[in-house]
Scaffold this motif. Structure first.
Motif, PDB file in Angstrom:
ATOM      1  N   ILE A 128       0.840  -1.196   0.000  1.00  0.00           N
ATOM      2  CA  ILE A 128       0.000   0.000   0.000  1.00  0.00           C
ATOM      3  C   ILE A 128       0.876   1.247   0.000  1.00  0.00           C
ATOM      4  N   VAL A 129       0.484   2.238  -0.792  1.00  0.00           N
ATOM      5  CA  VAL A 129       1.157   3.540  -0.792  1.00  0.00           C
ATOM      6  C   VAL A 129       0.196   4.562  -0.195  1.00  0.00           C
ATOM      7  N   ASP A 136      -2.628  -3.531   9.134  1.00  0.00           N
ATOM      8  CA  ASP A 136      -1.218  -3.142   9.244  1.00  0.00           C
ATOM      9  C   ASP A 136      -0.953  -1.726   8.728  1.00  0.00           C
ATOM     10  N   HIS A 137      -2.003  -0.951   8.481  1.00  0.00           N
ATOM     11  CA  HIS A 137      -1.823   0.420   7.992  1.00  0.00           C
ATOM     12  C   HIS A 137      -2.870   1.334   8.626  1.00  0.00           C
ATOM     13  N   PRO A 138      -2.566   2.627   8.755  1.00  0.00           N
ATOM     14  CA  PRO A 138      -3.525   3.557   9.359  1.00  0.00           C
ATOM     15  C   PRO A 138      -4.725   3.764   8.455  1.00  0.00           C
ATOM     16  N   ASP A 170       5.465   0.054   7.932  1.00  0.00           N
ATOM     17  CA  ASP A 170       5.808   1.404   8.361  1.00  0.00           C
ATOM     18  C   ASP A 170       7.297   1.653   8.098  1.00  0.00           C
ATOM     19  N   PRO A 171       7.646   2.765   7.433  1.00  0.00           N
ATOM     20  CA  PRO A 171       9.058   3.011   7.113  1.00  0.00           C
ATOM     21  C   PRO A 171       9.951   3.181   8.333  1.00  0.00           C
ATOM     22  N   ASP A 172       9.360   3.455   9.489  1.00  0.00           N
ATOM     23  CA  ASP A 172      10.148   3.619  10.710  1.00  0.00           C
ATOM     24  C   ASP A 172      10.375   2.302  11.452  1.00  0.00           C
TER      25      ASP A 172
END
Length: 532
Positions: free
Chosen positions: A50-51, A111-113, A127-129
């Motif tokens: 997802i982007v 797994d995404h907001p 998450d990139p962090d």
């Protein structure tokens, strides 16, 4: 993922896939492209990561719903106080146990907001962090009285008011048109483009999820017992499909929700392996009407979507077939976890989540300090799908491993540990020959297990596809034809399964057990073992 861990995981997966069924088929044509699926807005639905786009203002926060209430009912605003019905929260599980606990407590875990625009839809997000070798943030909407589990890191993102709940306000709550308030909150928060056209009455999303099995039925059949989930911002709903693939949600929506298939079946099993090794994978269906979405899957659909749906149906059918009115065989564990791999044709039923192999086995000394990583991600079945280019082929391979899972339930971990150890050791010592050559120590465990599994694969395949008349496993040193011969002469699968007790560890013991169970069939039992 760190290089050392990547190398380890490759080595581990290679090892786990060794106890295998190998079927020689032509590889999929790499030039064949998945059929494109579009959502209600005409956007192509992808199945990669997802982007995310811009962060959005959530229309369901208590503050925004209060503001919308005042806009729609200015004379009542001072008399009605909204209290949170739900909490929007994110968790950061450290391991698979924490993840599974959250998945149990939060059925719509993502797994995404959900308060971000989606620039490109997909099946997973990292998450990139968060390092790629760690589980990413998990987002959920929980009841206002939710008891947060001890030890799992979490962050409360918003307190929400979702009017589908039993609403208690200080005054006038029953006279409020909450759908109109909800629509106003979308407008006030700049999310009007997410609203669907207003209809005369609210509709619960419903539809049908189907798949094509050309060799079985010219008409699409239902994807059975799979979870259909949808949400718009923090408002979620989910439902299981029935045997024909139909579903209906319990909530209504004013906007176009995002739909997805979650391969956590009503029977309890999960099909997992997205970016991380999660118990149940998602396949997105994109943004669609609040009235619901239909989806017909075939071999030209996204490969992961197609394979997951076939394995889902194979497992559902297998669980159903484990009992009838008069007899039964043990079903696989209800929490069975299956991983699907596209780049290998090797499969295994290592039953790691159930406790097999991990402790007290050769893997312990082989893996050393890396054993902790294996314990984080425990498959029961790994299914290699390379070369499986149609429904029937995938279905048959799945049945073989599910039959192993039933056998495991009858014999337990000590038996299974010796079986897996035999296959791992013989695979190496015999020069990488699958199942060894039949002379190694404990070869009888493999002989019994594979005789049963290949027999079941042949039986179920022939019952489903009677014109195909295929036989599986007949070229190995063991003989699944024994069970097929007996089945054709009245000793059915339930009676055969009854012979698979923990002390049946080779062909001779198996023959003796069958003779003791069915003395009236002595002649045909001896004929079968003499013939093969």
């Amino acid at each position: 993922m760190h290089k050392s861990k990547v190398e380890f995981m490759r080595k581990l997966l290679s090892l786990l896939l060794a106890p295998a069924l190998v079927l020689s088929c032509e590889s999929l044509d790499p030039g064949v492209r998945d059929e494109v699926f579009y959502d209600v807005e005409g956007t192509e639905v992808g199945h990669e990561m997802i982007v995310l786009g811009d962060k959005l203002e959530d229309p369901y926060t208590v503050e925004n719903m209060t503001r919308a209430l005042a806009s729609v009912y200015p004379t009542k605003a001072g008399d009605i106080i909204l209290s949170p019905t739900d909490i929007y929260v994110r968790f950061l599980p450290r391991n698979q146990d924490e993840y599974e606990l959250l998945a149990t407590l939060c059925p719509d875990l993502l797994d995404h907001p959900v308060d971000y625009a989606i620039r490109r839809d997909g099946d997973y997000y990292q998450d990139p962090d968060i390092p790629e070798d760690e589980i990413t943030w998990q987002y959920a909407v929980v009841d206002k009285n939710f008891v947060f589990p001890d030890g799992i890191l979490y962050e409360i993102l918003d307190h929400c008011f979702i009017a589908d709940h039993d609403i208690i306000t200080r005054a006038g709550g029953t006279e409020i048109n909450w759908e109109e308030v909800e629509r106003e909150s979308f407008r006030l928060t700049g999310n009007e483009s997410y609203l669907a056209p207003k209809t005369r009455s609210s509709i619960h999303p419903s539809g049908r999820i189907t798949i094509v099995d050309d060799l079985y039925d010219p008409e699409p059949i239902g994807v059975k017992g799979v979870t259909v989930s949808c949400n718009i911002f923090v408002k979620f709903a989910h439902a299981f499909t029935d045997d024909e693939g139909y579903y209906e949600m319990s909530k209504t929506f004013t906007g176009n929700p995002r739909y997805r298939l979650l391969y956590k079946n009503v029977k309890g099993f999960g099909i997992g392996l997205n970016l991380i090794l999660v118990p149940a994978s998602f396949s997105t269906l994109g943004k669609n009407s609040p009235e619901g979405v239909d989806c017909c899957i075939d071999k030209h659909s996204n490969r992961s979507l197609f394979c997951r749906s076939v394995v889902n149906n194979a497992a559902y059918d297998y669980f159903e077939s484990c009992k009838d009115d008069k007899a039964q065989m043990k079903a696989p564990p209800s929490n069975l976890r299956l991983w699907l791999f596209q780049l290998t044709d090797k499969s295994s039923s290592v039953m790691l989540q159930q406790g097999a192999v991990v402790d007290g086995s050769i893997l312990e000394s082989f893996l050393g300090e890396y054993m902790i990583l294996l314990k984080m991600f425990l498959p029961d079945i790994t299914l290699g799908l390379k070369g499986a280019d149609n429904y029937a082929e995938i279905y048959g391979r799945a049945i073989h491993e599910l039959a192993h899972a039933s056998h495991y339930m009858a014999v337990g971990n000590p038996y299974w540990n010796r079986l897996i150890k035999y296959v791992l050791v013989s695979f190496v010592t015999s020069g990488w020959v699958v199942y060894g050559v039949g002379t190694e120590e404990d070869h009888g465990y493999c002989e019994v297990a594979e005789t049963w599994a290949y027999y079941m694969q042949t039986k179920v395949y022939r019952d489903r596809y009677p014109e195909q008349a295929r036989s599986f496993g007949t070229n190995y040193w063991f003989s699944p034809q024994i069970f097929t011969y007996l089945d054709e002469r009245g000793i059915n699968k339930y009676k055969l399964f009854a012979s698979l007790s923990p002390d049946v560890t080779d062909r001779d013991i198996l023959q003796a057990r069958l003779l003791s169970l069915y003395p009236e069939c002595k002649t045909i039992i001896n004929q079968a073992f003499d013939r093969y």
